[in-house]
Design an enzyme around this catalytic site. Structure first.
Site, PDB file in Angstrom:
ATOM      1  N   ASN A  78       0.806  -1.230   0.000  1.00 36.30           N
ATOM      2  CA  ASN A  78       0.000   0.000   0.000  1.00 36.30           C
ATOM      3  C   ASN A  78       0.836   1.276   0.000  1.00 36.30           C
ATOM      4  O   ASN A  78       0.287   2.370   0.154  1.00 36.30           O
ATOM      5  CB  ASN A  78      -0.952   0.015   1.193  1.00 36.30           C
ATOM      6  CG  ASN A  78      -1.827  -1.207   1.252  1.00 36.30           C
ATOM      7  OD1 ASN A  78      -1.717  -1.998   2.177  1.00 36.30           O
ATOM      8  ND2 ASN A  78      -2.663  -1.412   0.256  1.00 36.30           N
ATOM      9  N   ILE A  86       1.000   6.838  -0.180  1.00 36.98           N
ATOM     10  CA  ILE A  86       0.308   5.870   0.668  1.00 36.98           C
ATOM     11  C   ILE A  86      -1.126   5.711   0.198  1.00 36.98           C
ATOM     12  O   ILE A  86      -1.822   6.695  -0.045  1.00 36.98           O
ATOM     13  CB  ILE A  86       0.297   6.352   2.134  1.00 36.98           C
ATOM     14  CG1 ILE A  86       1.724   6.587   2.625  1.00 36.98           C
ATOM     15  CG2 ILE A  86      -0.441   5.362   3.034  1.00 36.98           C
ATOM     16  CD1 ILE A  86       1.807   7.431   3.881  1.00 36.98           C
ATOM     17  N   CYS A  87      -1.564   4.459   0.109  1.00 37.27           N
ATOM     18  CA  CYS A  87      -2.961   4.163  -0.178  1.00 37.27           C
ATOM     19  C   CYS A  87      -3.578   3.627   1.111  1.00 37.27           C
ATOM     20  O   CYS A  87      -3.250   2.531   1.560  1.00 37.27           O
ATOM     21  CB  CYS A  87      -3.070   3.122  -1.288  1.00 37.27           C
ATOM     22  SG  CYS A  87      -4.768   2.725  -1.708  1.00 37.27           S
ATOM     23  N   ALA A  88      -4.439   4.434   1.721  1.00 36.37           N
ATOM     24  CA  ALA A  88      -5.118   4.017   2.948  1.00 36.37           C
ATOM     25  C   ALA A  88      -6.539   4.552   2.913  1.00 36.37           C
ATOM     26  O   ALA A  88      -6.790   5.660   2.426  1.00 36.37           O
ATOM     27  CB  ALA A  88      -4.379   4.536   4.176  1.00 36.37           C
TER      28      ALA A  88
END
Length: 148
Positions: A78, A86-88
């Site tokens: 992620n 960042i992929c959140a």
């Protein structure tokens, strides 16, 4: 002005009573630019690592989320290897009630529990799903090499 007060309170709170696993400070006394560190969670392949990140806070915060990028290289599905993006979920479900500390808490939680179904690094996500031992080995190696 309300955003300025809120950011001032958030950074003051972080400096006065920082969580044991992270820290944050302003860059050049600019409330909209922070540096933060997050310790790798125990029991994860990132354990014993200290990961740095840049936090850019938009002028319309808290109505828009901050942007965080790792400046420490990390092997994670992620987190983009090339630029630390960042992929959140916290970014897509942002609400003004959330704080910078909430975002840091979420980021620390994805170190323990990555989401390979919503990756920025598809090959790492595939490895996480199909060969967890190899993923853990590489993540530990990168942590040891880069997250000192």
């Amino acid at each position: 002005m309300a955003a300025h007060k809120r950011l001032q309170k958030e950074i003051t709170d972080m400096l006065k009573t920082p969580p044991s696993w992270c820290s944050a400070h302003l860059v050049d006394d600019n409330l909209q630019k922070w540096k933060a560190t997050v310790q790798g969670p125990e029991g994860s392949p990132f354990e014993k690592g200290v990961f740095s990140m840049d936090i850019d806070i938009p002028a319309d915060y808290p109505f828009k989320p901050p942007t965080l990028k790792f400046t420490t290289k990390i092997y994670h599905p992620n987190i983009k290897t090339s630029d630390g993006a960042i992929c959140a979920e916290v970014f897509s479900t942002w609400s003004p009630q959330l704080k910078i500390l909430d975002v840091l808490t979420t980021i620390r939680s994805i170190l323990t529990d990555p989401n390979p179904d919503n990756p920025l690094e598809t090959e790492i996500a595939q490895q996480f799903k199909t060969d967890r031992n190899a993923f853990n080995k590489t993540a530990k190696e990168w942590t040891k090499k880069y997250a000192k």
